[in-house]
Write a protein that holds these residues in place. Structure first.
Motif, PDB file in Angstrom:
ATOM      1  N   ARG A  64       0.826  -1.205   0.000  1.00  0.00           N
ATOM      2  CA  ARG A  64       0.000   0.000   0.000  1.00  0.00           C
ATOM      3  C   ARG A  64       0.862   1.258   0.000  1.00  0.00           C
ATOM      4  NH1 ARG A  64      -1.927  -0.238   4.802  1.00  0.00           N
ATOM      5  NH2 ARG A  64      -3.380  -1.930   4.298  1.00  0.00           N
ATOM      6  N   GLU A 104       1.013   3.989  -3.056  1.00  0.00           N
ATOM      7  CA  GLU A 104       0.606   5.364  -2.754  1.00  0.00           C
ATOM      8  C   GLU A 104       1.709   6.358  -3.123  1.00  0.00           C
ATOM      9  OE1 GLU A 104      -0.382   5.275   1.340  1.00  0.00           O
ATOM     10  OE2 GLU A 104      -2.437   4.545   1.024  1.00  0.00           O
ATOM     11  N   LEU A 151      -0.751   9.205  -3.814  1.00  0.00           N
ATOM     12  CA  LEU A 151      -2.041   9.143  -3.123  1.00  0.00           C
ATOM     13  C   LEU A 151      -1.896   9.329  -1.623  1.00  0.00           C
ATOM     14  CD1 LEU A 151      -3.664   6.096  -4.954  1.00  0.00           C
ATOM     15  CD2 LEU A 151      -4.061   8.525  -5.373  1.00  0.00           C
ATOM     16  N   GLN A 156      -9.241  -1.882  -2.480  1.00  0.00           N
ATOM     17  CA  GLN A 156      -9.169  -0.536  -1.923  1.00  0.00           C
ATOM     18  C   GLN A 156      -8.322   0.384  -2.803  1.00  0.00           C
ATOM     19  OE1 GLN A 156      -7.724  -1.065   2.057  1.00  0.00           O
ATOM     20  NE2 GLN A 156      -9.518  -2.251   2.719  1.00  0.00           N
ATOM     21  N   SER A 195     -10.451   1.583  -5.635  1.00  0.00           N
ATOM     22  CA  SER A 195     -11.391   2.626  -5.203  1.00  0.00           C
ATOM     23  C   SER A 195     -10.680   3.970  -5.051  1.00  0.00           C
ATOM     24  CB  SER A 195     -12.043   2.221  -3.881  1.00  0.00           C
ATOM     25  OG  SER A 195     -12.761   1.017  -4.019  1.00  0.00           O
ATOM     26  N   ARG A 196      -9.511   3.977  -4.459  1.00  0.00           N
ATOM     27  CA  ARG A 196      -8.778   5.229  -4.272  1.00  0.00           C
ATOM     28  C   ARG A 196      -8.340   5.804  -5.607  1.00  0.00           C
ATOM     29  NH1 ARG A 196      -4.522   5.470   0.444  1.00  0.00           N
ATOM     30  NH2 ARG A 196      -4.818   7.657  -0.172  1.00  0.00           N
ATOM     31  N   CYS A 197      -7.932   4.940  -6.532  1.00  0.00           N
ATOM     32  CA  CYS A 197      -7.563   5.429  -7.861  1.00  0.00           C
ATOM     33  C   CYS A 197      -8.770   6.042  -8.567  1.00  0.00           C
ATOM     34  CB  CYS A 197      -6.978   4.296  -8.697  1.00  0.00           C
ATOM     35  SG  CYS A 197      -5.317   3.787  -8.211  1.00  0.00           S
ATOM     36  N   ASP A 240     -11.353   7.445  -7.151  1.00  0.00           N
ATOM     37  CA  ASP A 240     -11.651   8.738  -6.522  1.00  0.00           C
ATOM     38  C   ASP A 240     -10.659   9.812  -6.947  1.00  0.00           C
ATOM     39  OD1 ASP A 240     -13.698   7.437  -5.245  1.00  0.00           O
ATOM     40  OD2 ASP A 240     -12.573   7.113  -3.383  1.00  0.00           O
TER      41      ASP A 240
END
Length: 682
Positions: free
Chosen positions: A568, A572, A577, A621, A624-626, A628
């Protein structure tokens, strides 16, 4: 496929395509996983397999195998698999192989006689039981084993482990002056304990065979096995010092037994027997040079020199003619009972304690035997069946325990001797059994006056090959520092603690090194090699092409609960991110690898060997973050992720069969500035 390449502007996934045979045509569209499955896979069959519960599928496969085994051809195939002589005996080259097998078998049998009696003393049982252990297991392995060049029987490491357990289960009384009847009763109890451990180790190996656990041998790595045998050889050397010096010392067991024995020997050294010390010195003076000659001139000698049997005969004649047993109180072997022992079920009164001791013996038996068999199978171009080896050694230990045998396995010295003497197949084991049988039936009385100090010298001289394994340490240091550390930790644990605990420490430390190496996370940024379809790490060359806004990452590491945090953080950092204050992870990529804002990221999962539920959730996850952040996430070679079953929130349009397909789709459909070309093969 050839290396020819063509380029064209590729249609998007929503456009029409005349693709019928994509890999056979000149141009093709980028292939998603779903499209590839539609074109080349059986979608209905795959959906049925996914819908069927795993337990039902396994039960259906088991029923199919059972039905095939109950048929005539199936039963014959099963018989061929469980009785290897039915496979190799019809193809046996009688003229080319028989003489070599006969010579090698007789040579190994001659060595089995003194070595079996010597290892019996190491096991704390009378010498004749070493002869039994050199006969019954060899005969059984000849019928069930798949190692053509493997020699089984008594093994020093197992004898040492068994002897320590026997001394703990049946300790010798504090008053060592036992009568003949009391000594006979004590020997009978120790023989029963040793046979019970052979029964336990055999039963455990049969249980492993029933569960098809032959793969467990891989957990005992080569450094662990070599360090174990080398450390055990030092234990054998120290444990035989009282017999070499003629000191009646009790055997030390448990942790630090080696140092306790050394301290006791040094304390009692003034009381050593000059006669037995002289016999030991003369024996070693003959055995060690003969061993060295056999090794140095193995190519010139027609058969190895049987130094052990020569030493046994000379010592027996010397002791008989000089009456060393009565004049100087030299310990001798005594009468060897003729014939075979009566079959008897071992006493299993203390089964839990016996199984605790039998488990490491079973692991050592299988690991040493399987590794030896694999070495010679690779050398002579044939294959072995690890599960069949479990069956062979399990049955040989279990059945031989009924005849008062102690745990046995393949042996390093006699296997090497069999190969050097010209052995070709398991038939050599039958000739070896004939030699031991002749001693049991007719020649036993000739060993009455054999000094036990000579047997101790045979034990020590047989450790030569194990001691010389330490010469491989410099090469191991150059090849792998981790394997060197495993070797040293295992050896120190075996020497300082005990063989059992040292084995456990070595296995645990070896597995810890594997787990620690999976923590070395590498996430490589890839670039396109100009004029090819190859994506290579950017750190390998400064001439690799990068498309602004497109980031191709390769993650060649397992994705599980132990690496999910680092996965993670690295992703990031690459995608920007994370929080502004977070520290950048260590990376070998160029500093401008992510200089431009990322619009599309292609994650190559071809190097991910396995994924657990926690790792799969991290990918969900990340998607999803990508989403957003306005970044398109495309996954290539994501078979391990889809099998994890937690990618339902990832669109099928995000899964591609290769990095090239995902990058081509990104360039065309997402309108990135760059060479809008697809790579195709013709």
């Amino acid at each position: 496929m050839s290396g020819l390449r063509s380029t064209r502007t590729c249609p998007g996934l929503g456009e029409a395509s005349d693709l019928k045979y994509p890999l056979g045509s000149k141009f093709r569209e980028p292939l998603t996983q779903a499209r590839f499955q539609q074109l080349f896979g059986d979608a209905e069959q795959d959906s049925e397999l996914r819908a069927e519960p795993r337990w039902s599928r396994l039960r259906r496969q088991w029923r199919r195998r059972r039905a095939s085994a109950c048929s005539g051809p199936g039963a014959w195939r099963l018989l061929l698999a469980r009785l290897p002589p039915l496979r190799w005996l019809p193809h046996y080259r009688w003229r080319a192989w028989l003489l070599g097998d006969a010579v090698a078998g007789v040579t190994v049998g001659i060595v089995h006689v003194p070595q079996g009696m010597a290892f019996a003393l190491l096991t704390s049982v009378p010498p004749v039981f070493g002869l039994y252990t050199s006969f019954f297991p060899v005969l059984i392995y000849t019928l069930l084993g798949t190692g053509r060049h493997l020699s089984t029987g008594t093994f020093a490491v197992l004898s040492l482990m068994t002897g320590s357990a026997v001394e703990r289960l049946v300790p010798e009384p504090l008053e060592r002056n036992l009568s003949a009847i009391e000594r006979e009763q004590l020997d009978a109890q120790r023989v029963g304990a040793a046979a019970a451990m052979a029964f336990g180790s055999g039963a455990l190996m049969l249980g492993m065979f029933a569960l098809q656990l032959g793969v467990l041998a891989t957990f005992l790595s080569e450094p662990v096995v070599k360090a174990l045998t080398s450390g055990a050889a030092l234990h054998v050397l120290v444990s035989q010092l009282p017999s070499l010096l003629g000191l009646p010392l009790p055997r030390q067991i448990g942790c630090f037994a080696l140092f306790k024995t050394l301290a006791a020997v040094l304390t009692e050294l003034p009381r050593s027997s000059p006669a037995e010390l002289t016999i030991s010195a003369l024996s070693l003076a003959l055995l060690v040079p003969v061993k060295e000659l056999n090794v140095r001139f193995r190519d010139r000698l027609p058969t190895p020199i049987p130094g052990e049997i020569v030493m046994v005969l000379l010592a027996s004649v010397l002791c008989f003619t000089s009456s060393l047993d009565t004049r100087y109180n030299v310990q001798i072997v005594g009468l060897l009972p003729g014939g075979f022992p009566q079959p008897l079920l071992p006493s299993l009164a203390e089964l839990p304690r016996i199984l605790v001791d039998s488990l490491p013996m079973a692991m050592v038996t299988f690991a040493v035997s399987a590794s030896l068999a694999s070495i010679y199978a690779d050398k002579y171009s044939y294959t072995i069946d690890s599960n069949q080896e479990l069956l062979a050694h399990g049955v040989s230990n279990l059945i031989s325990s009924f005849f008062s045998c102690f745990p046995n396995s393949a042996t390093l010295a006699t296997t090497s001797l069999l190969v050097d003497a010209g052995g070709n197949t398991q038939l050599a084991g039958l000739f070896s059994c004939m030699v031991v049988l002749s001693v049991l039936l007719w020649l036993g009385p000739f060993f009455y006056y054999l000094p036990k100090a000579v047997l101790a010298c045979i034990n020590i001289s047989s450790m030569r090959q194990m001691f010389f394994q330490m010469r491989e340490l410099p090469q191991l240091w150059r090849i792998s520092r981790v394997d060197f550390a495993v070797w040293m930790v295992t050896w120190v644990a075996v020497v300082t603690l005990s063989v059992d605990l040292g084995l456990a420490v070595g296995v645990v430390f070896s597995m810890m090194t594997v787990v620690c190496r999976t923590q070395r996370i590498q996430c490589l940024a890839l670039g396109l090699a100009e004029g090819t379809e190859l994506y290579r790490p950017l750190r390998e060359s400064h001439k690799l092409l990068q498309v602004p806004g497109l980031l191709v990452l390769s993650y060649p590491t397992p994705l599980y609960f132990g690496t999910r945090g680092q996965f993670r953080r690295i992703l990031e950092w690459h995608l920007r991110l994370g929080e502004g204050g977070q520290e950048a992870p260590k990376t070998d990529d160029p500093p401008d690898a992510v200089a431009e804002p990322v619009r599309v990221v292609v994650l190559d999962c071809s190097g991910v060997p396995f994924v657990d539920a926690a790792g799969a959730r991290d990918v969900v996850q990340l998607a999803s973050r990508c989403r957003d952040a306005g970044i398109h996430l495309l996954l290539a070679h994501a078979g391990t992720l889809t099998q994890a079953g937690l990618l339902d929130r990832v669109s099928p349009e995000q899964l591609f069969v290769s990095v090239q397909d995902a990058a081509a789709y990104a360039l065309e459909t997402l309108e990135l500035s760059g060479p809008k070309t697809c790579t195709v093969w013709v």
